[in-house]
Structure formats: structure tokens, C-alpha cells
Design a protein around this motif. Structure first.
Motif, PDB file in Angstrom:
ATOM      1  N   ALA A 138      44.770  32.100  40.001  1.00 33.84           N
ATOM      2  CA  ALA A 138      43.956  32.329  41.190  1.00 33.84           C
ATOM      3  C   ALA A 138      42.823  31.305  41.223  1.00 33.84           C
ATOM      4  CB  ALA A 138      43.395  33.749  41.175  1.00 33.84           C
ATOM      5  N   TYR A 139      42.337  31.026  42.425  1.00 34.55           N
ATOM      6  CA  TYR A 139      41.236  30.078  42.577  1.00 34.55           C
ATOM      7  C   TYR A 139      39.923  30.771  42.211  1.00 34.55           C
ATOM      8  CZ  TYR A 139      44.737  27.686  45.494  1.00 34.55           C
ATOM      9  OH  TYR A 139      45.867  27.089  45.980  1.00 34.55           O
ATOM     10  N   VAL A 140      39.376  30.441  41.038  1.00 33.87           N
ATOM     11  CA  VAL A 140      38.123  31.068  40.619  1.00 33.87           C
ATOM     12  C   VAL A 140      37.149  30.019  40.098  1.00 33.87           C
ATOM     13  CG1 VAL A 140      39.276  33.243  40.012  1.00 33.87           C
ATOM     14  CG2 VAL A 140      38.861  31.521  38.229  1.00 33.87           C
ATOM     15  N   GLU A 141      35.901  30.365  40.191  1.00 33.72           N
ATOM     16  CA  GLU A 141      34.832  29.531  39.646  1.00 33.72           C
ATOM     17  C   GLU A 141      34.841  29.619  38.125  1.00 33.72           C
ATOM     18  OE1 GLU A 141      30.101  28.925  40.638  1.00 33.72           O
ATOM     19  OE2 GLU A 141      30.873  30.966  40.574  1.00 33.72           O
ATOM     20  N   ASP A 142      34.576  28.502  37.476  1.00 34.66           N
ATOM     21  CA  ASP A 142      34.397  28.482  36.026  1.00 34.66           C
ATOM     22  C   ASP A 142      33.014  29.057  35.735  1.00 34.66           C
ATOM     23  OD1 ASP A 142      34.010  27.912  33.347  1.00 34.66           O
ATOM     24  OD2 ASP A 142      34.860  25.888  33.460  1.00 34.66           O
ATOM     25  N   SER A 231      33.772  43.121  46.416  1.00 32.33           N
ATOM     26  CA  SER A 231      32.680  42.143  46.428  1.00 32.33           C
ATOM     27  C   SER A 231      33.145  40.717  46.706  1.00 32.33           C
ATOM     28  CB  SER A 231      31.941  42.169  45.079  1.00 32.33           C
ATOM     29  OG  SER A 231      31.396  43.435  44.824  1.00 32.33           O
ATOM     30  N   GLY A 232      34.458  40.509  46.813  1.00 29.67           N
ATOM     31  CA  GLY A 232      34.969  39.155  46.951  1.00 29.67           C
ATOM     32  C   GLY A 232      35.048  38.628  48.370  1.00 29.67           C
ATOM     33  N   HIS A 233      34.597  39.430  49.345  1.00 32.44           N
ATOM     34  CA  HIS A 233      34.659  38.999  50.746  1.00 32.44           C
ATOM     35  C   HIS A 233      33.371  39.415  51.442  1.00 32.44           C
ATOM     36  CE1 HIS A 233      36.180  38.286  54.792  1.00 32.44           C
ATOM     37  NE2 HIS A 233      37.239  37.698  54.251  1.00 32.44           N
ATOM     38  N   ARG A 234      32.829  38.526  52.269  1.00 35.17           N
ATOM     39  CA  ARG A 234      31.537  38.812  52.909  1.00 35.17           C
ATOM     40  C   ARG A 234      31.609  39.995  53.883  1.00 35.17           C
ATOM     41  NH1 ARG A 234      27.939  35.106  51.362  1.00 35.17           N
ATOM     42  NH2 ARG A 234      28.670  33.002  50.831  1.00 35.17           N
ATOM     43  N   LYS A 235      32.793  40.299  54.397  1.00 33.99           N
ATOM     44  CA  LYS A 235      32.921  41.421  55.329  1.00 33.99           C
ATOM     45  C   LYS A 235      32.873  42.771  54.620  1.00 33.99           C
ATOM     46  CE  LYS A 235      35.453  39.155  59.086  1.00 33.99           C
ATOM     47  NZ  LYS A 235      36.709  39.160  59.892  1.00 33.99           N
ATOM     48  N   ALA A 258      36.889  42.963  28.464  1.00 30.22           N
ATOM     49  CA  ALA A 258      36.638  43.115  29.901  1.00 30.22           C
ATOM     50  C   ALA A 258      37.927  43.602  30.561  1.00 30.22           C
ATOM     51  CB  ALA A 258      36.190  41.788  30.508  1.00 30.22           C
ATOM     52  N   LEU A 259      37.841  44.766  31.205  1.00 28.20           N
ATOM     53  CA  LEU A 259      39.018  45.402  31.793  1.00 28.20           C
ATOM     54  C   LEU A 259      39.563  44.583  32.958  1.00 28.20           C
ATOM     55  CD1 LEU A 259      40.866  47.944  31.814  1.00 28.20           C
ATOM     56  CD2 LEU A 259      39.230  48.960  33.436  1.00 28.20           C
ATOM     57  N   VAL A 260      40.879  44.362  32.939  1.00 26.35           N
ATOM     58  CA  VAL A 260      41.567  43.632  34.012  1.00 26.35           C
ATOM     59  C   VAL A 260      42.671  44.528  34.561  1.00 26.35           C
ATOM     60  CG1 VAL A 260      43.010  41.657  34.604  1.00 26.35           C
ATOM     61  CG2 VAL A 260      41.117  41.373  32.995  1.00 26.35           C
ATOM     62  N   VAL A 261      42.573  44.833  35.850  1.00 29.43           N
ATOM     63  CA  VAL A 261      43.600  45.608  36.537  1.00 29.43           C
ATOM     64  C   VAL A 261      43.879  44.916  37.862  1.00 29.43           C
ATOM     65  CG1 VAL A 261      44.323  47.899  37.289  1.00 29.43           C
ATOM     66  CG2 VAL A 261      42.539  47.676  35.554  1.00 29.43           C
ATOM     67  N   LYS A 262      45.125  44.854  38.246  1.00 29.62           N
ATOM     68  CA  LYS A 262      45.485  44.183  39.488  1.00 29.62           C
ATOM     69  C   LYS A 262      44.773  44.807  40.695  1.00 29.62           C
ATOM     70  CE  LYS A 262      49.243  46.921  41.276  1.00 29.62           C
ATOM     71  NZ  LYS A 262      50.460  46.831  42.066  1.00 29.62           N
ATOM     72  N   PHE A 269      41.820  38.066  40.121  1.00 29.22           N
ATOM     73  CA  PHE A 269      40.860  36.968  40.044  1.00 29.22           C
ATOM     74  C   PHE A 269      40.037  37.085  38.765  1.00 29.22           C
ATOM     75  CE2 PHE A 269      41.740  36.968  44.578  1.00 29.22           C
ATOM     76  CZ  PHE A 269      41.697  35.623  44.929  1.00 29.22           C
ATOM     77  N   ARG A 270      39.627  38.320  38.440  1.00 27.20           N
ATOM     78  CA  ARG A 270      38.704  38.505  37.319  1.00 27.20           C
ATOM     79  C   ARG A 270      39.347  38.088  35.992  1.00 27.20           C
ATOM     80  NH1 ARG A 270      35.823  43.264  37.141  1.00 27.20           N
ATOM     81  NH2 ARG A 270      36.300  43.635  39.324  1.00 27.20           N
ATOM     82  N   PHE A 271      40.674  38.150  35.893  1.00 28.91           N
ATOM     83  CA  PHE A 271      41.338  37.736  34.660  1.00 28.91           C
ATOM     84  C   PHE A 271      40.953  36.307  34.304  1.00 28.91           C
ATOM     85  CE2 PHE A 271      45.282  35.764  32.792  1.00 28.91           C
ATOM     86  CZ  PHE A 271      45.127  36.291  31.519  1.00 28.91           C
ATOM     87  N   TYR A 272      41.014  35.414  35.265  1.00 31.67           N
ATOM     88  CA  TYR A 272      40.724  34.009  35.005  1.00 31.67           C
ATOM     89  C   TYR A 272      39.223  33.779  34.811  1.00 31.67           C
ATOM     90  CZ  TYR A 272      45.515  33.773  36.538  1.00 31.67           C
ATOM     91  OH  TYR A 272      46.869  33.996  36.643  1.00 31.67           O
TER      92      TYR A 272
END
Length: 363
Positions: A138-142, A231-235, A258-262, A269-272
Motif C-alpha cells: 500500500a502507498y504509505v508514508e515512511d 482517519s485515513g480520509h478527510r471526509k 502493533a495489531l494489524v487487521v484488514k 495500510f498500517r502494516f507497512y
């Protein structure tokens, strides 16, 4: 020596692609260095994902006959209803014997029936993955670009499990909607005799179940910030984006796992982002396929828990933590960071796939 240098040089020759015409939609991020960064104001912090992706990894050519591949330059789910546009790529593919590269970004795992195509997608289930599909990050910030993460010491027998994000219903209407969708998957599981349909349930319920088990256990210590919005979208975000981001980063930093669930799609996204922070993901495996599985041994730095054993997540986590030493725990964190930085950050992933032309190796 000369032969070795020549071989290395050939690997660095950029792939030539033909993209036809651009439509009104935003183009795929692969093309950002060639065509310019396309801002996505609806997704806070999204441009940070391309901070390191400055140099082109492919050449755009005007003649399809001169190309190595054809590329649909937009997310497939934006243009799939434009039959003529898709048909033109199929025509050129057959005429010039060129494969079509397609980016299917987002939650959908629907089958894409375009002949002679290579499909890069973020969301898929192992039981239905096709041979022509390549799973991409996924496209994520480092996160290590914006925060300094130090290796977390193994200091106690009770591991800290963190999660900050959407893990509760925002009202009765949403609760009913989610439960109805999941009931449909239960029916499909029975009628199709495919047990993996249960993995397709919406991630919100898996998150709630995992957090409920972890919260009620003495085997682990929960570090949870539960929100009823995305929290990933401004709307959809309901607090200032910067505040939500700081809470999220601090939660990762202050946790052993850190818990990762689809989410709605079978990816996270949080996985990466967790990998970028050098933390160990506690990954609920819903029949997932991860990028570059031929190259990366994820077991070296990820603790996987099968979704069918989610009610035992506390014991699985505690047993794992108590059976590894401080040095191994430190190595897992460093390996997580190294794999993200070298393979899963978008600049590195695109360089591997296109500049080094490893596409066929991962089909």
C-alpha cells in the motif's frame, strides 16, 4: 569483469511503456516521476508515501510497437466501465504481442478478465489469487522520516499490544450494515463449501473481536485508542488530522506489538507503516497474500495469528514473547525496518519491479 559490468548495465535499462491517452482521472503513482506528483487532498499525509520516489523507473514511448509493455495509466477501478478505452488496450496488446500492466489499487478483489495482462493489486485472498497478479505494498508514508524510532527493549514478561484507529461502530445503522454483510459471507461460505469465505468478513468485526480478547486478558497489556471513524480520509476523520497522526505514531512507538487487521479490503495500510517504524506487527491473517513472498520471509519479523484463532490471540502473543530473547526481539524490529526500507517502500518496490525488470519473476 567486463561481462559482469555489461550484465549490470542491462539490468538498469528502463522498461519502455506505452500509455495511450490520459483521461480525466488521476494517473497511477508509478508515473509520478515522469508526469509530476498528483496531489490527493482527500487523503492526509498521502504524498509522504512518494517522498523518496523521485527518479523515473520507466520510459514512456509514443509508439506501442516500440514498447516493452502497455500500461493503463489510471487505477483500473476508475476506468473499468469505459469499455472502449479498455478495448483499445486489448486490441494493441493482441496486435503487437505486448502485455498490459494494470494497477488495481484499493479494497476490491474482483477478478479482472483482461487477456495478456499483469495486474498489480493491493487486495487479494490467497485462495483466489491468479497467476498474472502481483501483490504490491500500500502507498504509505515512511514514518521514520517524520519520527525517530529507537529499538524497543524486551523489558517485561507481559507484552504491550497497541492499536490506534477505527475499531467501533459509529452508530446502530453502521452496526446493522456490517453485520448484514458478514451474514451474507457466512451464507456464501456454506453454499460454496469454501471455508475461506469467512475471511472476507469486514475487518471492523475482526478488530473488535481481537481487541476484546486482548483487553480482557492478563497475559498481555493493551495500549488501545479506539475510534468510531476512519482517519485515513478527510471526509470521515472527526478530529484534526495532525492530532490523529501524532496519536497513531505514539501508539506504535509505545507498543511491543502493533495489531494489524484488514479493513474492507484484504490488506492494511498500517502494516507497512508499522514496518517503517521498526515495530513487530501482530498480524491477523485473513488468508492474506503479501508482496514479494518469494523474496521476503515475513516470519522473521511478523507474528501471525490465523483469524480462526483470534480468540486465542492473547495466549499466542504472550507465549511467543516469553519464548524469545531480548536479542531476537531486537533483531525482529531491525528486520522489519530493513525490509520496508529496502523492498516495500514505494521507490524501492517500483525500482525492483520496473528498473530491474523483475515482473516475470513474481508472476
Amino acid at each position: 569483469m567486463a561481462a559482469c559490468s555489461l550484465s549490470l548495465h542491462r539490468k538498469q535499462i528502463m522498461i519502455k511503456i506505452y500509455i495511450s491517452e490520459l483521461l480525466k482521472y488521476s494517473y497511477v503513482p508509478l508515473l509520478y516521476p515522469n508526469l509530476g506528483l498528483a496531489e490527493k487532498p482527500s487523503r492526509p499525509f498521502s504524498l509522504g508515501a512518494f517522498r523518496h520516489y523521485k527518479k523515473p523507473v520507466l520510459d514512456i514511448v509514443d509508439n506501442p510497437e516500440q514498447s516493452d509493455f502497455l500500461l493503463i495509466p489510471h487505477n483500473y477501478f476508475f476506468v473499468k466501465s469505459n469499455k472502449e478505452y479498455i478495448k483499445n488496450f486489448s486490441f494493441l496488446s493482441e496486435k503487437y504481442n505486448k502485455k498490459i500492466i494494470i494497477f488495481a489499487e484499493g479494497d476490491s478483489d474482483e477478478e479482472i478478465k483482461i487477456p495478456n495482462s499483469v495486474i498489480f493489486r493491493t487486495s487479494q485472498y490467497k485462495y483466489k489469487k491468479k497467476k498474472n497478479e502481483i501483490i504490491m505494498p500500500a502507498y504509505v508514508e515512511d514514518l521514520s522520516d517524520v519520527h525517530q524510532f529507537n529499538t524497543r527493549e524486551k523489558a517485561a514478561n507481559v507484552p504491550v499490544v497497541g492499536f490506534c484507529g477505527w475499531a467501533d461502530f459509529n452508530g446502530v445503522r453502521q452496526a446493522i450494515k456490517v453485520k448484514v454483510k458478514n451474514f451474507i459471507f457466512d451464507i456464501k461460505k456454506i453454499t460454496s463449501a469454501n471455508s475461506e469465505y469467512a475471511a472476507k468478513k469486514q475487518g471492523l468485526l475482526f478488530r473488535k473481536e481481537a481487541i476484546k480478547t486482548l483487553t480482557g486478558s492478563k497475559l498481555v497489556k493493551g495500549n488501545f485508542i479506539i475510534r468510531n471513524f476512519y482517519s485515513g480520509h478527510r471526509k470521515s476523520i472527526e478530529i484534526p488530522a495532525q492530532e490523529a497522526r501524532l496519536d497513531y505514531i505514539k501508539n506504535i512507538n509505545d507498543s511491543d506489538f502493533a495489531l494489524v487487521v484488514k479493513g474492507n479490503g484484504n490488506f492494511s495500510f498500517r502494516f507497512y507503516e508499522i514496518l517503517s517504524a521498526g515495530r513487530v506487527p501482530l498480524f491477523i491473517n485473513t488468508d492474506c497474500v503479501l508482496p514479494l513472498e518469494k523474496l521476503i520471509n515475513y516470519d522473521n519479523f511478523v507474528l501471525f495469528v490465523d483469524y480462526k484463532k483470534i480468540d486465542k490471540i492473547d495466549k499466542i502473543t504472550a507465549d511467543f514473547y516469553n519464548n524469545i530473547g531480548a536479542e531476537q526481539f531486537s533483531k525482529m524490529q531491525k528486520a522489519a525496518r530493513a525490509v520496508f526500507e529496502n523492498y516495500l517502500r514505494m521507490d524501492k518496490f517500483f525500482e525492483l519491479m520496473f528498473l530491474k525488470n523483475k515482473i516475470n519473476d513474481y508472476l
